[in-house]
Write an enzyme that holds these catalytic residues in place. Sequence first.
Site, PDB file in Angstrom:
ATOM      1  N   CYS A  45      -9.956  -5.056   0.512  1.00  0.00           N
ATOM      2  CA  CYS A  45     -11.084  -4.128   0.602  1.00  0.00           C
ATOM      3  C   CYS A  45     -12.017  -4.321  -0.596  1.00  0.00           C
ATOM      4  O   CYS A  45     -11.676  -4.990  -1.577  1.00  0.00           O
ATOM      5  CB  CYS A  45     -10.579  -2.689   0.685  1.00  0.00           C
ATOM      6  SG  CYS A  45     -10.163  -1.970  -0.912  1.00  0.00           S
ATOM      7  N   CYS A  99      -4.094   0.580  -2.448  1.00  0.00           N
ATOM      8  CA  CYS A  99      -3.924  -0.648  -1.664  1.00  0.00           C
ATOM      9  C   CYS A  99      -2.854  -1.552  -2.280  1.00  0.00           C
ATOM     10  O   CYS A  99      -2.569  -1.480  -3.475  1.00  0.00           O
ATOM     11  CB  CYS A  99      -5.226  -1.436  -1.626  1.00  0.00           C
ATOM     12  SG  CYS A  99      -6.518  -0.695  -0.636  1.00  0.00           S
ATOM     13  N   GLU A 147      -3.026  -4.723  -2.967  1.00  0.00           N
ATOM     14  CA  GLU A 147      -3.550  -5.621  -4.001  1.00  0.00           C
ATOM     15  C   GLU A 147      -3.616  -4.922  -5.347  1.00  0.00           C
ATOM     16  O   GLU A 147      -3.253  -5.470  -6.390  1.00  0.00           O
ATOM     17  CB  GLU A 147      -4.948  -6.110  -3.620  1.00  0.00           C
ATOM     18  CG  GLU A 147      -5.030  -6.883  -2.317  1.00  0.00           C
ATOM     19  CD  GLU A 147      -5.254  -5.994  -1.090  1.00  0.00           C
ATOM     20  OE1 GLU A 147      -4.699  -4.875  -1.045  1.00  0.00           O
ATOM     21  OE2 GLU A 147      -5.969  -6.419  -0.177  1.00  0.00           O
ATOM     22  N   ASN A 200       0.840  -1.196   0.000  1.00  0.00           N
ATOM     23  CA  ASN A 200       0.000   0.000   0.000  1.00  0.00           C
ATOM     24  C   ASN A 200       0.873   1.242   0.000  1.00  0.00           C
ATOM     25  O   ASN A 200       1.975   1.273   0.582  1.00  0.00           O
ATOM     26  CB  ASN A 200      -1.031   0.008   1.130  1.00  0.00           C
ATOM     27  CG  ASN A 200      -0.479  -0.228   2.514  1.00  0.00           C
ATOM     28  OD1 ASN A 200       0.554  -0.854   2.684  1.00  0.00           O
ATOM     29  ND2 ASN A 200      -1.177   0.271   3.512  1.00  0.00           N
ATOM     30  N   ILE A 201       0.374   2.260  -0.694  1.00  0.00           N
ATOM     31  CA  ILE A 201       1.108   3.514  -0.874  1.00  0.00           C
ATOM     32  C   ILE A 201       0.146   4.647  -0.517  1.00  0.00           C
ATOM     33  O   ILE A 201      -0.820   4.904  -1.245  1.00  0.00           O
ATOM     34  CB  ILE A 201       1.596   3.662  -2.336  1.00  0.00           C
ATOM     35  CG1 ILE A 201       2.448   2.446  -2.743  1.00  0.00           C
ATOM     36  CG2 ILE A 201       2.368   4.968  -2.515  1.00  0.00           C
ATOM     37  CD1 ILE A 201       2.719   2.334  -4.236  1.00  0.00           C
ATOM     38  N   GLU A 202       0.397   5.277   0.635  1.00  0.00           N
ATOM     39  CA  GLU A 202      -0.535   6.293   1.122  1.00  0.00           C
ATOM     40  C   GLU A 202      -0.154   7.681   0.600  1.00  0.00           C
ATOM     41  O   GLU A 202       0.880   7.862  -0.056  1.00  0.00           O
ATOM     42  CB  GLU A 202      -0.583   6.239   2.658  1.00  0.00           C
ATOM     43  CG  GLU A 202      -1.095   4.878   3.114  1.00  0.00           C
ATOM     44  CD  GLU A 202      -1.388   4.783   4.595  1.00  0.00           C
ATOM     45  OE1 GLU A 202      -0.918   5.629   5.383  1.00  0.00           O
ATOM     46  OE2 GLU A 202      -2.109   3.836   4.975  1.00  0.00           O
TER      47      GLU A 202
HETATM   48  N1  THU Z   1      -5.209  -1.458   2.640  1.00  0.00           N
HETATM   49  C1  THU Z   1      -4.652  -2.271   1.694  1.00  0.00           C
HETATM   50  O1  THU Z   1      -3.547  -2.017   1.215  1.00  0.00           O
HETATM   51  N2  THU Z   1      -5.355  -3.344   1.282  1.00  0.00           N
HETATM   52  C2  THU Z   1      -6.580  -3.683   1.769  1.00  0.00           C
HETATM   53  O2  THU Z   1      -7.243  -4.517   1.175  1.00  0.00           O
HETATM   54  C3  THU Z   1      -7.065  -3.049   3.009  1.00  0.00           C
HETATM   55  C4  THU Z   1      -6.526  -1.675   3.224  1.00  0.00           C
HETATM   56  C5  THU Z   1      -4.455  -0.287   3.096  1.00  0.00           C
HETATM   57  C6  THU Z   1      -5.013   1.028   2.642  1.00  0.00           C
HETATM   58  C7  THU Z   1      -4.454   1.964   3.687  1.00  0.00           C
HETATM   59  O3  THU Z   1      -3.162   2.362   3.295  1.00  0.00           O
HETATM   60  C8  THU Z   1      -4.339   1.122   4.937  1.00  0.00           C
HETATM   61  O4  THU Z   1      -4.428  -0.235   4.505  1.00  0.00           O
HETATM   62  C9  THU Z   1      -5.429   1.386   5.964  1.00  0.00           C
HETATM   63  O5  THU Z   1      -6.685   1.321   5.398  1.00  0.00           O
END
Ligand code: THU
Length: 144
Positions: free
Chosen positions: A93, A55, A57, A44-46
Amino acid sequence: MDMGPEKLIALALEAREKAYTPYSHWAVGAALLTEDGKVYQGCNIENAAYTPTNCAERTAVFKAVSEGDMNFSAIAVVGGEEGQTPTGYCGPCGVCRQVLMEFCNPKSFRIYVAISPEDYKEYTLEEMLPLGFGPLDLGKKVNF
Ligand code: THU
């Protein structure tokens, strides 16, 4: 190389180490297996603006599709507090389930939701996204 769930989960854990999570501190890793045995890793890259966050995936799927691969058989997903070993299952998600629906056969595509290579649950995409809406619903030819 035989890419069973254990190996794929180990690659998801490796990918998770690259997660960029200064806001949620929730680090996720994914490893996406193509039908011909290649693996694309993602984290994941915020983002400071929050909504552009990607996310793990989807990072893996977009890396693969952008390299010309769109036939997939499985994905492993691991997540938990940044800097700590995962302690629970972290399912994909809803947005990621929908993105998988675009490229994967819901009846045969496998999702390994894992805590470790030894501790995981296995689902089909159809189990994770019942009555999912995909390209077939729009009469599109699909790659599966
Ligand atoms: N996140 C994912 O990378 N994959 C998911 O399926 C669930 C959520 C990440 C998004 C965000 O950076 C962090 O988890 C919190 O929601």
